[in-house]
Enzyme design. Sequence first.
Site, PDB file in Angstrom:
ATOM      1  N   CYS A   2       0.758  -1.201   0.077  1.00 10.49           N
ATOM      2  CA  CYS A   2      -0.084   0.070   0.151  1.00 10.49           C
ATOM      3  C   CYS A   2       0.959   1.367  -0.019  1.00 10.49           C
ATOM      4  O   CYS A   2       2.122   1.414   0.200  1.00 10.49           O
ATOM      5  CB  CYS A   2      -0.932   0.201   1.189  1.00 10.49           C
TER       6      CYS A   2
HETATM    7  N1  GLN Z   1      -0.840  -6.513   4.600  1.00 15.20           N
HETATM    8  C1  GLN Z   1      -1.768  -5.225   4.581  1.00 15.20           C
HETATM    9  C2  GLN Z   1      -3.183  -5.660   4.100  1.00 15.20           C
HETATM   10  O1  GLN Z   1      -3.544  -6.513   3.320  1.00 15.20           O
HETATM   11  C3  GLN Z   1      -1.210  -4.061   3.869  1.00 15.20           C
HETATM   12  C4  GLN Z   1      -1.037  -4.170   2.380  1.00 15.20           C
HETATM   13  C5  GLN Z   1      -0.062  -3.411   1.811  1.00 15.20           C
HETATM   14  O2  GLN Z   1       0.978  -2.774   2.427  1.00 15.20           O
HETATM   15  N2  GLN Z   1      -0.076  -3.868   0.640  1.00 15.20           N
HETATM   16  O3  GLN Z   1      -3.840  -4.574   4.051  1.00 15.20           O
END
Ligand code: GLN
Length: 244
Positions: A2
């Site tokens: 993210c």
């Molecule tokens: N692992 C977290 C989620 O799935 C954050 C995802 C990310 O940083 N891509 O929400």
Amino acid sequence: MCRHLGYLGPVRSVGGVLTEGVNSLRVQSWAPKDMRGGGTINADGFGAAWWTPAGVTAYRNAMPIWSDPAVDDVLTGIESTAVLAAVRSATVGMPVERNACAPFTDQTWAFSHNGVVFGWPHAMAEIMSEVPAAEMLTLAAPTDSAALWLLLRTLLRRHDPEKALRMLTAQVLSVCERPRLNLLLSDGNALYATTLHHSLSVLRADDSVTVASEPLDDRRGWVGVDDRKFVLARPGHFDISDLD
Ligand code: GLN
């Protein structure tokens, strides 16, 4: 992984914080530049939190940020001196739903996590025993980020934000070999961030400060944050120190 951002400074529209700049958070949802191997686009929802004298409010949606008209139609009409926002790329195996979108909020706090705790959920089981059972039942979504938020909330009851974030990263490092833990926390007065195997930049002006996974525009002055750092930022000021 993210992307997230935090802004503190003169009053701005929440929608503007999400969309202004050639590499705004909205642009980073479909054309991020520095994902470091963790995914391609951030299309699994988004969220924005902002502070008013009444506390923190959040708007979240499991749709891609570019497809939600509320960003331009509604969030541009809301103003605040403090915004924390995120666009999500769901980790494989984790659900795409509104409750899994950051920011996670609680009274005065808003929290976002860029990254992944590999081996979740088993890897985190041991450290989650710190969280009271009743609190566990409030887990917002079956994701590593929501579990990290429960742990952090528990730590924030006993420690200041910097100590709590340092303890959280140390606890996760004790059970996961190479977690990606770019964390971002705010109470609307200060921004607290970590870098652990992911990108982060900071931009300071006389009366504002912005922390973001990637620079939001071409302005000189963006400072890239090295790996394994802790960032404390307030309007007009930031400080970077070693995480461990
Ligand atoms: N692992 C977290 C989620 O799935 C954050 C995802 C990310 O940083 N891509 O929400």
